[in-house]
Motif scaffolding. Structure first.
Motif, PDB file in Angstrom:
ATOM      1  N   TYR A   1      58.940   8.357  18.033  1.00  0.00           N
ATOM      2  CA  TYR A   1      60.367   8.092  17.805  1.00  0.00           C
ATOM      3  C   TYR A   1      60.799   6.729  18.353  1.00  0.00           C
ATOM      4  O   TYR A   1      61.679   6.075  17.801  1.00  0.00           O
ATOM      5  CB  TYR A   1      61.182   9.201  18.481  1.00  0.00           C
ATOM      6  CG  TYR A   1      62.597   9.324  17.973  1.00  0.00           C
ATOM      7  CD1 TYR A   1      62.881  10.072  16.842  1.00  0.00           C
ATOM      8  CD2 TYR A   1      63.655   8.685  18.622  1.00  0.00           C
ATOM      9  CE1 TYR A   1      64.164  10.187  16.361  1.00  0.00           C
ATOM     10  CE2 TYR A   1      64.951   8.794  18.147  1.00  0.00           C
ATOM     11  CZ  TYR A   1      65.198   9.554  17.015  1.00  0.00           C
ATOM     12  OH  TYR A   1      66.476   9.658  16.542  1.00  0.00           O
ATOM     13  N   ASN A   2      60.158   6.338  19.448  1.00  0.00           N
ATOM     14  CA  ASN A   2      60.560   5.093  20.112  1.00  0.00           C
ATOM     15  C   ASN A   2      59.636   3.916  19.822  1.00  0.00           C
ATOM     16  O   ASN A   2      59.808   2.840  20.386  1.00  0.00           O
ATOM     17  CB  ASN A   2      60.650   5.329  21.622  1.00  0.00           C
ATOM     18  CG  ASN A   2      61.776   6.285  21.963  1.00  0.00           C
ATOM     19  OD1 ASN A   2      62.924   6.070  21.586  1.00  0.00           O
ATOM     20  ND2 ASN A   2      61.446   7.372  22.643  1.00  0.00           N
ATOM     21  N   GLN A   3      58.660   4.132  18.959  1.00  0.00           N
ATOM     22  CA  GLN A   3      57.694   3.075  18.636  1.00  0.00           C
ATOM     23  C   GLN A   3      58.198   2.245  17.455  1.00  0.00           C
ATOM     24  O   GLN A   3      58.457   2.780  16.376  1.00  0.00           O
ATOM     25  CB  GLN A   3      56.346   3.725  18.291  1.00  0.00           C
ATOM     26  CG  GLN A   3      55.417   2.902  17.428  1.00  0.00           C
ATOM     27  CD  GLN A   3      54.301   2.243  18.212  1.00  0.00           C
ATOM     28  OE1 GLN A   3      53.499   2.925  18.852  1.00  0.00           O
ATOM     29  NE2 GLN A   3      54.245   0.919  18.166  1.00  0.00           N
ATOM     30  N   ARG A   4      58.311   0.958  17.680  1.00  0.00           N
ATOM     31  CA  ARG A   4      58.672   0.080  16.563  1.00  0.00           C
ATOM     32  C   ARG A   4      57.556   0.082  15.531  1.00  0.00           C
ATOM     33  O   ARG A   4      56.379   0.158  15.893  1.00  0.00           O
ATOM     34  CB  ARG A   4      58.878  -1.350  17.063  1.00  0.00           C
ATOM     35  CG  ARG A   4      60.111  -1.568  17.907  1.00  0.00           C
ATOM     36  CD  ARG A   4      60.188  -3.033  18.292  1.00  0.00           C
ATOM     37  NE  ARG A   4      61.306  -3.328  19.160  1.00  0.00           N
ATOM     38  CZ  ARG A   4      62.531  -3.624  18.723  1.00  0.00           C
ATOM     39  NH1 ARG A   4      62.771  -3.653  17.421  1.00  0.00           N
ATOM     40  NH2 ARG A   4      63.505  -3.913  19.576  1.00  0.00           N
ATOM     41  N   ARG A   5      57.923  -0.033  14.264  1.00  0.00           N
ATOM     42  CA  ARG A   5      56.898  -0.032  13.216  1.00  0.00           C
ATOM     43  C   ARG A   5      57.363  -0.809  11.990  1.00  0.00           C
ATOM     44  O   ARG A   5      58.557  -1.014  11.782  1.00  0.00           O
ATOM     45  CB  ARG A   5      56.506   1.395  12.837  1.00  0.00           C
ATOM     46  CG  ARG A   5      57.629   2.225  12.221  1.00  0.00           C
ATOM     47  CD  ARG A   5      57.264   3.705  12.124  1.00  0.00           C
ATOM     48  NE  ARG A   5      57.126   4.280  13.444  1.00  0.00           N
ATOM     49  CZ  ARG A   5      55.989   4.796  13.920  1.00  0.00           C
ATOM     50  NH1 ARG A   5      54.913   4.856  13.158  1.00  0.00           N
ATOM     51  NH2 ARG A   5      55.936   5.270  15.141  1.00  0.00           N
ATOM     52  N   GLY A   6      56.390  -1.222  11.197  1.00  0.00           N
ATOM     53  CA  GLY A   6      56.683  -1.889   9.935  1.00  0.00           C
ATOM     54  C   GLY A   6      57.032  -3.361  10.080  1.00  0.00           C
ATOM     55  O   GLY A   6      57.214  -3.868  11.180  1.00  0.00           O
ATOM     56  N   GLN A   7      57.128  -4.019   8.942  1.00  0.00           N
ATOM     57  CA  GLN A   7      57.472  -5.445   8.962  1.00  0.00           C
ATOM     58  C   GLN A   7      58.855  -5.661   9.571  1.00  0.00           C
ATOM     59  O   GLN A   7      59.111  -6.672  10.207  1.00  0.00           O
ATOM     60  CB  GLN A   7      57.425  -6.026   7.538  1.00  0.00           C
ATOM     61  CG  GLN A   7      57.502  -7.543   7.511  1.00  0.00           C
ATOM     62  CD  GLN A   7      57.856  -8.083   6.137  1.00  0.00           C
ATOM     63  OE1 GLN A   7      58.658  -7.501   5.404  1.00  0.00           O
ATOM     64  NE2 GLN A   7      57.232  -9.196   5.764  1.00  0.00           N
ATOM     65  N   LEU A   8      59.757  -4.684   9.384  1.00  0.00           N
ATOM     66  CA  LEU A   8      61.097  -4.828   9.961  1.00  0.00           C
ATOM     67  C   LEU A   8      61.129  -4.415  11.436  1.00  0.00           C
ATOM     68  O   LEU A   8      62.155  -4.568  12.104  1.00  0.00           O
ATOM     69  CB  LEU A   8      62.135  -4.051   9.143  1.00  0.00           C
ATOM     70  CG  LEU A   8      62.249  -4.455   7.666  1.00  0.00           C
ATOM     71  CD1 LEU A   8      63.453  -3.791   7.021  1.00  0.00           C
ATOM     72  CD2 LEU A   8      62.344  -5.973   7.496  1.00  0.00           C
ATOM     73  N   ASP A   9      60.012  -3.840  11.922  1.00  0.00           N
ATOM     74  CA  ASP A   9      59.808  -3.673  13.368  1.00  0.00           C
ATOM     75  C   ASP A   9      60.899  -2.821  14.025  1.00  0.00           C
ATOM     76  O   ASP A   9      61.430  -3.191  15.073  1.00  0.00           O
ATOM     77  CB  ASP A   9      59.746  -5.069  14.014  1.00  0.00           C
ATOM     78  CG  ASP A   9      58.998  -5.067  15.339  1.00  0.00           C
ATOM     79  OD1 ASP A   9      58.135  -4.194  15.527  1.00  0.00           O
ATOM     80  OD2 ASP A   9      59.286  -5.943  16.180  1.00  0.00           O
TER      81      ASP A   9
ATOM     82  N   LYS B   1      59.051   3.916   5.099  1.00  0.00           N
ATOM     83  CA  LYS B   1      58.886   2.900   4.056  1.00  0.00           C
ATOM     84  C   LYS B   1      60.051   1.907   4.045  1.00  0.00           C
ATOM     85  O   LYS B   1      59.877   0.748   3.726  1.00  0.00           O
ATOM     86  CB  LYS B   1      58.729   3.566   2.687  1.00  0.00           C
ATOM     87  CG  LYS B   1      57.331   4.162   2.492  1.00  0.00           C
ATOM     88  CD  LYS B   1      57.101   4.629   1.065  1.00  0.00           C
ATOM     89  CE  LYS B   1      57.465   6.081   0.917  1.00  0.00           C
ATOM     90  NZ  LYS B   1      57.085   6.653  -0.381  1.00  0.00           N
ATOM     91  N   GLN B   2      61.231   2.398   4.411  1.00  0.00           N
ATOM     92  CA  GLN B   2      62.389   1.495   4.433  1.00  0.00           C
ATOM     93  C   GLN B   2      62.263   0.387   5.469  1.00  0.00           C
ATOM     94  O   GLN B   2      62.821  -0.683   5.300  1.00  0.00           O
ATOM     95  CB  GLN B   2      63.666   2.292   4.681  1.00  0.00           C
ATOM     96  CG  GLN B   2      64.367   2.647   3.389  1.00  0.00           C
ATOM     97  CD  GLN B   2      65.694   3.326   3.636  1.00  0.00           C
ATOM     98  OE1 GLN B   2      65.813   4.219   4.467  1.00  0.00           O
ATOM     99  NE2 GLN B   2      66.705   2.904   2.919  1.00  0.00           N
ATOM    100  N   VAL B   3      61.550   0.670   6.550  1.00  0.00           N
ATOM    101  CA  VAL B   3      61.302  -0.408   7.509  1.00  0.00           C
ATOM    102  C   VAL B   3      59.973  -1.107   7.205  1.00  0.00           C
ATOM    103  O   VAL B   3      59.438  -1.843   8.022  1.00  0.00           O
ATOM    104  CB  VAL B   3      61.366   0.068   8.990  1.00  0.00           C
ATOM    105  CG1 VAL B   3      62.748   0.627   9.290  1.00  0.00           C
ATOM    106  CG2 VAL B   3      60.282   1.085   9.321  1.00  0.00           C
ATOM    107  N   ARG B   4      59.475  -0.851   5.985  1.00  0.00           N
ATOM    108  CA  ARG B   4      58.253  -1.475   5.490  1.00  0.00           C
ATOM    109  C   ARG B   4      57.044  -1.110   6.360  1.00  0.00           C
ATOM    110  O   ARG B   4      56.191  -1.962   6.649  1.00  0.00           O
ATOM    111  CB  ARG B   4      58.424  -2.995   5.368  1.00  0.00           C
ATOM    112  CG  ARG B   4      59.550  -3.356   4.398  1.00  0.00           C
ATOM    113  CD  ARG B   4      59.749  -4.846   4.237  1.00  0.00           C
ATOM    114  NE  ARG B   4      60.748  -5.143   3.213  1.00  0.00           N
ATOM    115  CZ  ARG B   4      61.143  -6.360   2.869  1.00  0.00           C
ATOM    116  NH1 ARG B   4      60.605  -7.420   3.460  1.00  0.00           N
ATOM    117  NH2 ARG B   4      62.049  -6.554   1.938  1.00  0.00           N
ATOM    118  N   ALA B   5      57.025   0.151   6.797  1.00  0.00           N
ATOM    119  CA  ALA B   5      55.888   0.662   7.572  1.00  0.00           C
ATOM    120  C   ALA B   5      55.094   1.632   6.720  1.00  0.00           C
ATOM    121  O   ALA B   5      55.645   2.288   5.833  1.00  0.00           O
ATOM    122  CB  ALA B   5      56.370   1.374   8.825  1.00  0.00           C
TER     123      ALA B   5
END
Lengths: 267, 153
Positions: free
Chosen positions: A172-180, A230-234
């Motif tokens: 839950y607290n891990q940043r992910r995806g191109q939008l981080d 997917k919305q955060v490009r992960a």
């Protein structure tokens, strides 16, 4: 249609009179708010809430009804239906929606309703497992969870579930995806704020499977996780995987005390 | 589209030349941070505010209105409330400070939700089609910056 137009006009008038943010602060959400914990219902538009509130208008109820039919239908080589063993769902399933996912000792892992149903199908019914967001699966999950309608969410996070809970919290607290971005950046730090045309909610799970107007059908919480990722490009995980099970437990725990709303309606 | 193709070509070429040194595959330009700012243009060129406005509005590029209100763009629908309003931002910040915040806000604000618009590495589980790529090219950052610099009080 006429009714919807009237509701819309009402919303328009309210919006003219008072800024929407102020309406929020003043509004009493009753059972849909427990302390600072707010169901997605409280962030939904008035007309969306009205669809959920009316069992005849709520399209998710069609899946509940389908689930009830499937519950009683024999399938698989063992010649059993759900009902053969579990009898009256209103009695045997009444605490499932408010307590799952649970740590299942016999398999040594966390299990949600979908995975539990498929285990029952393969092991006991000798039937093929269902696809995660198939009509039959969504139907029976909706029907089973509906038996806990209105009960406060009360998942266990100790014992065997403790390590899963910790993993879910980390996810839950891990940043992910191109939008981080992590889940928490939208659903904790910015709940209540508009992102484009949508109000960010607290991302609660108490209404799933939820009928999304955007999907024109109900979907699982794991499907929603995939969409968010997917919305955060992960890269999303597959539905039903350990990562999403752990996240499901953490998300359900965030909603402790909120009523089971299955099938909720959201945009 | 053209610039992306050139960038991709560059990446492919770098991949052939230095297969083992994955650091060289970075799609981001190099820059120096001083005084909480990136003072020099990422491309050595000035930005084009006209193109910057397009990138700023484009929902697949800057998509800045998803999170920020800009009063002068009230003809555009659905301004978000996640970040601060940008009206007058060029009167409050120096150009280099704004460049840094577009490139990678986390350098000065660790917990921010704001994406780094020009960063290609150190990210977790990036979707394949975005892997190794920045949200905005170096010149697009300069263009957006030039447009934001017109937002004076």
């Amino acid at each position: 249609m006429k009714r919807k137009a009237l509701v819309l006009a009402g919303v328009g008038a309210a919006a003219l009179a008072v800024p929407s943010v102020m309406t929020f602060a003043a509004e009493d959400f009753g059972k849909y708010q427990v302390g600072d914990t707010r169901s997605g219902y409280t962030f939904a538009k008035v007309e969306t809430r009205a669809i959920q509130d009316d069992d005849f208008e709520n399209p998710g109820m069609l899946w509940v009804e389908h689930g009830e039919e499937v519950w009683e239908t024999v399938d698989g080589k063992a010649g059993k239906s759900c009902k053969s063993c579990h009898a009256d769902a209103s009695d045997t399933m009444k605490n499932v929606g408010s307590t799952y996912p649970v740590f299942a000792k016999d398999i040594g892992k966390l299990e949600n309703v979908e995975n539990r149903i498929n285990r029952c199908r393969t092991d006991n019914m000798k039937a093929k497992p269902w696809k995660y967001d198939s009509r039959d699966m969504l139907g029976v999950v909706s029907y089973v969870k509906r038996q806990s309608f209105g009960q406060p969410m009360n998942v266990k996070i100790d014992g065997g579930a403790a390590s899963w809970f910790k993993k879910g919290e980390e996810f839950y607290n891990q940043r992910r995806g191109q939008l981080d971005m992590a889940c928490k950046h939208c659903h904790v730090d910015n709940a209540g704020n508009m992102i484009r045309a949508n109000t960010l909610s607290q991302g609660q799970g108490n209404g799933f499977p939820t009928y999304r107007l955007k999907w024109q059908k109900p979907g699982s919480l794991h499907r929603r996780f995939r969409g968010c990722n997917k919305q955060v490009r992960a890269k999303p995980y597959k539905t039903g995987t350990d990562e999403y099970l752990a996240l499901e437990l953490y998300v359900m725990w965030r909603g402790q005390g909120l009523p089971v709303e299955t099938p909720a309606v959201r945009n | 589209m053209n610039t992306r193709r050139i960038a991709l070509g560059g990446i492919a070429l770098a991949g052939l030349v230095a297969f083992a040194a994955s650091a060289t595959l970075s799609g981001a330009a190099e820059y120096k941070v001083e005084d909480e700012a990136i003072k020099a243009s990422l491309t050595g060129k000035a930005g084009d505010a006209g193109n910057g406005k397009k990138v700023f509005l484009n929902r697949k590029k800057g998509n800045c209105l998803a999170c920020h209100v800009v009063a002068s763009l009230k003809d555009q629908p659905f301004h978000g409330q996640v970040g601060p309003p940008l009206d007058g931002t060029a009167s409050r910040w120096k150009e280099g400070e704004l460049r840094l915040r577009i490139v990678n806000s986390k350098i000065v604000n660790k917990d921010t939700i704001m994406p780094a618009f020009h960063r290609a590495e150190g990210l977790h589980r990036v979707l394949k089609k975005f892997k190794g790529k920045t949200v905005l090219s170096a010149q697009e950052v300069e263009d957006v910056l030039a447009y934001v610099m017109t937002m004076k009080e």
